[in-house]
Design a protein around this motif. Structure first.
Motif: not given
Length: 364
Positions: A158-159, A162
């Motif tokens: 997820k990070e 991003k």
């Protein structure tokens, strides 16, 4: 070579990665394995009477036909062990899968590949570590690898997404499904920046025994394995142990003494199975990455003229590539690792090259 026969070889009963390598080495290619006679199969190391009969009386061609159709329909990229673009770090592992299935756009031979693993029960502490770690590592343009599982795996993917960092999800099942299903949206995003990788054919369900096999790919594909949070038992510690067995660098973030999901990290550090880190700068220093960012290359000094032929090969590779990790040198020079260690030591004694943290080498 025949992709059909490569798929068929990968699903022969009783044949794992090591025996498949023995068969390829003995017969030269995957098609000849299926043309082999009993007397020749009996000469292959590790092939006993039972396994020999399984090969002779196989019924895997029908599975290979189905998988070949699936690959073509969904534009899956297969990587066979003898392919030039098979992940070179993984190829150096004795138990590497002979066939991988990949969907995505990432380079599996990227300059810096980092696996991030940890507990499925990630705390806010672990999630914050993933967030800060990805932000700090972005400058190195890494490829992030994890298992698309709950917890730390998902937080890492997820990070990374991003920040526009490509990430690979290594799966314990075929590419015809996503497990857990709740991560399908993230998996689809990763196909646009990263990808999904597995050794399992379509139709393979996420059985429990598949995940330890999956973990060896996570460990072998990378330069570095980072354990963020982990209990004293579980997949993260298995991955760390595998990375150590492959002579890869392992790092772990420490936690409070009584926190269940820090016990594994603290144990790795206590038993010298992982380097203690508190920030990305620790990784950069140990791996010799900090000096590479924004570094202006200095002209190389002229080399001694009394180098051996093998030493000249290494010096030429380092001249063209700058600093290189040990595994990359082994791949680019085609030297066996035992031989390469001896040559590098001799060159270091001569003052021709230096060894940097993280098993990285460069010319003086």
């Amino acid at each position: 070579m025949s992709l059909f026969h490569q798929i068929a070889l990968s699903c022969l009963p009783g044949i794992g990665s090591v025996l498949a390598r023995n068969l390829l080495s003995f017969f030269g290619n995957e098609e000849e394995v299926f043309n082999a006679k009993r007397k020749h199969l009996s000469k292959v190391p590790g092939i006993g009477p039972k396994t020999r009969e399984l090969i002779i009386n196989h019924k895997v061609f029908k599975f290979a036909e189905v998988e070949l159709e699936f690959i073509e329909k969904y534009k899956i990229k297969p990587y066979f062990l003898t392919d030039l673009d098979y992940p070179k770090r993984l190829k150096n592992c004795a138990d590497a899968p002979i066939l991988l299935y990949f969907k995505g756009n990432a380079d599996l031979n990227s300059n810096k590949i980092i696996s991030v693993v940890g507990t499925r029960n990630a705390t806010d502490y672990g999630k914050d570590i993933c967030k800060n770690l990805m932000a700090d590592l972005k400058v190195h343009n890494p490829l992030i690898v994890s298992g698309l599982a709950y917890g730390i795996d998902f937080a890492a993917h997820k990070e990374a997404h991003k920040l526009g960092i490509p990430s690979i999800g290594v799966l314990g099942h075929g590419l015809d499904r996503i497990y857990p299903a709740q991560h399908r949206a993230m998996a689809e995003k990763m196909l646009e920046c990263g990808g999904l990788l597995t050794e399992f054919m379509s139709g393979t369900i996420p059985d429990r025994e598949n995940f330890p096999k999956r973990n060896r790919i996570i460990a072998g594909l990378c330069d570095v394995t980072i354990v963020v949070e982990a209990s004293i038992k579980g997949g993260a510690l298995i991955t760390a142990e595998l990375a150590n067995s492959y002579n890869r660098d392992v790092f772990a973030f420490p936690g409070r003494l009584n926190d269940e999901f820090s016990l594994g990290c603290n144990h790795l550090i206590k038993t010298n199975r992982a380097n203690l880190i508190t920030k990305s700068a620790d990784i950069e220093y140990i791996m010799g990455w900090s000096s590479e960012v924004g570094k202006v290359q200095k002209p190389q000094l002229s080399l001694p003229i009394n180098l051996t032929d093998d030493e000249k090969i290494i010096s030429n590779v380092l001249t063209n590539h700058g600093s290189l990790a040990f595994d990359d040198l082994s791949y680019l020079t085609s030297f066996q690792q035992s031989k390469l260690v001896h040559i590098l030591l001799g060159m270091e004694i001569q003052g021709v090259l230096i060894s940097l943290p993280g098993k990285v080498y460069r010319l003086v």
